[in-house]
Design a protein around this motif. Structure first.
Motif, PDB file in Angstrom:
ATOM      1  N   MET A   1      29.776  35.681  95.455  1.00 20.80           N
ATOM      2  CA  MET A   1      28.513  36.230  95.466  1.00 20.80           C
ATOM      3  C   MET A   1      27.523  35.697  94.600  1.00 20.80           C
ATOM      4  N   ASP A   2      27.691  34.601  94.011  1.00 20.46           N
ATOM      5  CA  ASP A   2      26.955  33.638  93.352  1.00 20.46           C
ATOM      6  C   ASP A   2      26.186  34.640  92.420  1.00 20.46           C
ATOM      7  N   CYS A   3      26.821  35.418  91.396  1.00 23.73           N
ATOM      8  CA  CYS A   3      26.481  36.446  90.742  1.00 23.73           C
ATOM      9  C   CYS A   3      25.183  35.687  89.707  1.00 23.73           C
ATOM     10  N   GLY A   4      24.289  36.819  89.295  1.00 25.83           N
ATOM     11  CA  GLY A   4      23.344  36.364  88.370  1.00 25.83           C
ATOM     12  C   GLY A   4      24.125  35.778  86.948  1.00 25.83           C
ATOM     13  N   THR A   5      25.106  36.775  86.538  1.00 29.63           N
ATOM     14  CA  THR A   5      25.964  36.207  85.464  1.00 29.63           C
ATOM     15  C   THR A   5      27.096  35.906  85.933  1.00 29.63           C
ATOM     16  N   PRO A   6      27.341  34.715  86.216  1.00 29.84           N
ATOM     17  CA  PRO A   6      29.057  34.297  86.923  1.00 29.84           C
ATOM     18  C   PRO A   6      30.039  34.386  85.896  1.00 29.84           C
ATOM     19  N   PHE A   7      30.552  35.563  85.569  1.00 31.13           N
ATOM     20  CA  PHE A   7      31.753  35.588  84.704  1.00 31.13           C
ATOM     21  C   PHE A   7      32.637  34.738  84.877  1.00 31.13           C
ATOM     22  N   CYS A   8      32.918  34.408  86.115  1.00 28.36           N
ATOM     23  CA  CYS A   8      33.963  33.291  86.392  1.00 28.36           C
ATOM     24  C   CYS A   8      33.911  32.217  85.613  1.00 28.36           C
ATOM     25  N   ASN A   9      32.745  31.557  85.357  1.00 34.07           N
ATOM     26  CA  ASN A   9      32.625  30.386  84.656  1.00 34.07           C
ATOM     27  C   ASN A   9      32.784  30.504  83.059  1.00 34.07           C
TER      28      ASN A   9
END
Length: 488
Positions: free
Chosen positions: A47-55
Motif C-alpha cells: 500500500m506504500d503507506c504514509g508511515t511504512p512500518f515495515c521499514n
C-alpha cells in the motif's frame, strides 16, 4: 505505489516447498521461490503507506515500498540496487530471516501481510542469475588496515563496507571455511553454502583478504566445539599490525543443562551435532560423526536451532524426534490489535516440524537416565507458570525413551577468551561492552578495538548482525578518516 487497489484484489501467495518425501532424501534447499509474475502480483499488494512500518520492523531498514514498486513495474535492476543499498546479503536474509518486516506490515492488522521476504528472495536470485551482482572495488585506497575477527554476517558486512571505503581489510576466521554460524550453524537445507562462496569471491575481488584456520587469542580449554583452528594470532599482534580491529564473532557459548546424567554418552550440544553434518555435506571425512539414524531423539529447546536439529535428525533417519519447550503452548493466532507492529507471540510451525516431529510444551528435563554410560531416557516433569514463576505440576513425572538428546537452548555469550585476550570490558551478560550511538558507536573500552553483531549484542538474528556490521563499519571508517560517507 504499484497498484492502488492491489491489496484488495490479490491474496498473499506463499513460496512453495518440495514434497517432504523428496526433500528428506538430501540436504539441498527445497523452497520454490516466486516466479517473476507472481512476485509482481505480490508486490501489487503493498500500500506504500504514509508511515511504512515495515521499514522500521526490518533491522537493516530495507526500503521495502520502493523495491516493491520497482518489482511491480518490472524494473528488477533498480530493485536490487535499492535492496543492496541497505542489505549486503539479501540472499541470506531472503532465506533465513523470520521477517519481522511482515509482522509490521500495515496489512497485517486485519489481513495477510505482503510477502516481503519472498519478494526479496526473488529480487536477489534474479540479480545473481542476470549477472547484476558484481564486485565494487574502491576507486581510491586509504592505506589504512583493518582486521575483522569473525566471518559471520556481521564480519562479512563490515568487511565489505570497509573495503568499498578504500581500506585494506583482512578477515580472520578460526574455522576452515568462511561464514561463521552461517556456514556451520545453519543447515544446508535452509541455506546452501554456495551463497556464501560466491559472496566471498565478490569480496575478494573487492580487495578483502580472508585468513581461515586462524584463532585470535587462545583456544578455550576443554572446548567441545569441533572446528577450532590450528593457528593462533595474539591480540597484541593484531593491534600492532592494524589501524583498527573489529571483533565480530558469534555468541557460541551454548546454554547448558546441568542436571544429573549430563555427562552420559548421547547428550550433546546442538552445535556439536549440526556443524558435523555441514562439514560432511562440504565433502569432509569425519570419524565418529554424531548420527541420529535409528535413534529416538529428543531436542531440548523450541527455537530455530532446535528446529534445525529436528530437520537434520529426520534426514539422518531417526526413529522418532521429539522437541521440548519449557514455555506453554503459544496461541495459534496472535492478538493483532495488541501486538502490531511488533513481533507477535504465537505458535510457529517450521518446515522441519512438518517433516515429522512431536512437540511437547511446558515440560522440563529433571534427569538424563542411562545404562553403562549411555543415554537411554529422560526423566521429565510438566510445569506451569504461577505469578511469573515456573512450578512443577505434582504427579506429572514421566520417563521418556531417548538414545540422543540435543541441547538447543540458545547461546549465552561469546567464547570468552577473545574478549579477555583484548582486555575488552564486558556487559553483565558477558558480551563486549560497546554502545550503538551515532558517533563513536561500537567502540570498546580498548583503543581502536570495536565490537559488533552477536559479540556485542548477544545471540540474535542474521539481519541484526548485518545491521551492526554495517553500522560498525561506518564507525571504524569515521575513526580512521575523521568522517565517513558510508551509510549507517
Amino acid at each position: 505505489m504499484g497498484k492502488v487497489t492491489g491489496f484488495m484484489e490479490y491474496d498473499r501467495l506463499e513460496e512453495g516447498y518440495l514434497p517432504v518425501e523428496s526433500r528428506l532424501k538430501n540436504y539441498k534447499e527445497f523452497v520454490i521461490g516466486l516466479k517473476s509474475d507472481d512476485a509482481k502480483v505480490q508486490s501489487a499488494r503493498c500500500m506504500d503507506c504514509g508511515t511504512p512500518f515495515c521499514n522500521n520492523g526490518c533491522p537493516v531498514n530495507n526500503i521495502i515500498p520502493d523495491f516493491n514498486d520497482l518489482v511491480f513495474r518490472n524494473d528488477w535492476r533498480n530493485a536490487i540496487r535499492v535492496l543492496h543499498s541497505t542489505n549486503n546479503f539479501p540472499e541470506f536474509t531472503g532465506r533465513i530471516c523470520p521477517a519481522p518486516c511482515e509482522a509490521a506490515c500495515t496489512l497485517n492488522v486485519n489481513d495477510d501481510a505482503v510477502g516481503i521476504k519472498s519478494i526479496e528472495h526473488a529480487i536477489i536470485d534474479r540479480a545473481w542469475a542476470e549477472g547484476w551482482v558484481a564486485p565494487q572495488p574502491a576507486k581510491h585506497k586509504t592505506d589504512k588496515r583493518v582486521a575483522v575477527v569473525g566471518s559471520g554476517p556481521a564480519g562479512l558486512a563490515a568487511a565489505q563496507q570497509l573495503a568499498r571505503a578504500g581500506h585494506d581489510v583482512v578477515v580472520f576466521e578460526k574455522n576452515d571455511r568462511v561464514g561463521g554460524l552461517l556456514r556451520y550453524g545453519i543447515p544446508d537445507f535452509k541455506m546452501e553454502k554456495t551463497h556464501i562462496d560466491r559472496r566471498v569471491k565478490q569480496m575478494e575481488a573487492e580487495g578483502v583478504v580472508f585468513r581461515t584456520g586462524v584463532m585470535v587469542g587462545a583456544l578455550p580449554k576443554g572446548s567441545k566445539v569441533t572446528n577450532w583452528a590450528k593457528e593462533t594470532v595474539s591480540a597484541e599482534q593484531l593491534k600492532a599490525e592494524f589501524d583498527a580491529v573489529l571483533l565480530a564473532g558469534g555468541a557460541e557459548q551454548s546454554r547448558d543443562l546441568p542436571v544429573p546424567g549430563r555427562d552420559l554418552e548421547g547428550v550433546y550440544f546442538a552445535m556439536e551435532f549440526l556443524p558435523q553434518q555441514n562439514k560432511v555435506n562440504a565433502g569432509d571425512k569425519l570419524k565418529g560423526q554424531l548420527r541420529a539414524e535409528g535413534k529416538h531423539v529428543i531436542v531440548i529447546g523450541g527455537g530455530d536451532t532446535g528446529s534445525d536439529c529436528v530437520g537434520t535428525s529426520n534426514r539422518h533417519g531417526a526413529a522418532s524426534v521429539t522437541q521440548f519447550e519449557l514455555m506453554p503452548t503459544p496461541p495459534e493466532q496472535e492478538d493483532r490489535p495488541l501486538t502490531w507492529p511488533y513481533w507477535p507471540y504465537k505458535l510457529r510451525t517450521s518446515s522441519s516440524h512438518e517433516e515429522g516431529c512431536q512437540r511437547e510444551f511446558a515440560i522440563a528435563t529433571k534427569e538424563f537416565v542411562g545404562e553403562k554410560g549411555k543415554l537411554t531416557g529422560l526423566k521429565t516433569v510438566r510445569v506451569e507458570w504461577q505469578g511469573g514463576k515456573m512450578v512443577e505440576v505434582p504427579g506429572s513425572e514421566q520417563l521418556l525413551k531417548a538414545d540422543m538428546a540435543l541441547l538447543a537452548m540458545g547461546f549465552v555469550n561469546p567464547v570468552g577468551t577473545i574478549l579477555e585476550a583484548f582486555g575488552v570490558d564486558k556487559d553483565n551478560r558477558g558480551n563486549a561492552k560497546a554502545t550503538t550511538e551515532a558517533h563513536h558507536g561500537y567502540r570498546t573500552s580498548v583503543e581502536k578495538v570495536f565490537a559488533a553483531g552477536d559479540m556485542r549484542r548477544g545471540q540474535s538474528l542474521v539481519v541484526w548482525a548485518i545491521r551492526e556490521g554495517r553500522q560498525a563499519a561506518r564507525s571504524v571508517d569515521e575513526f580512521l578518516m575523521g568522517h565517513s560517507e558510508l551509510p549507517r
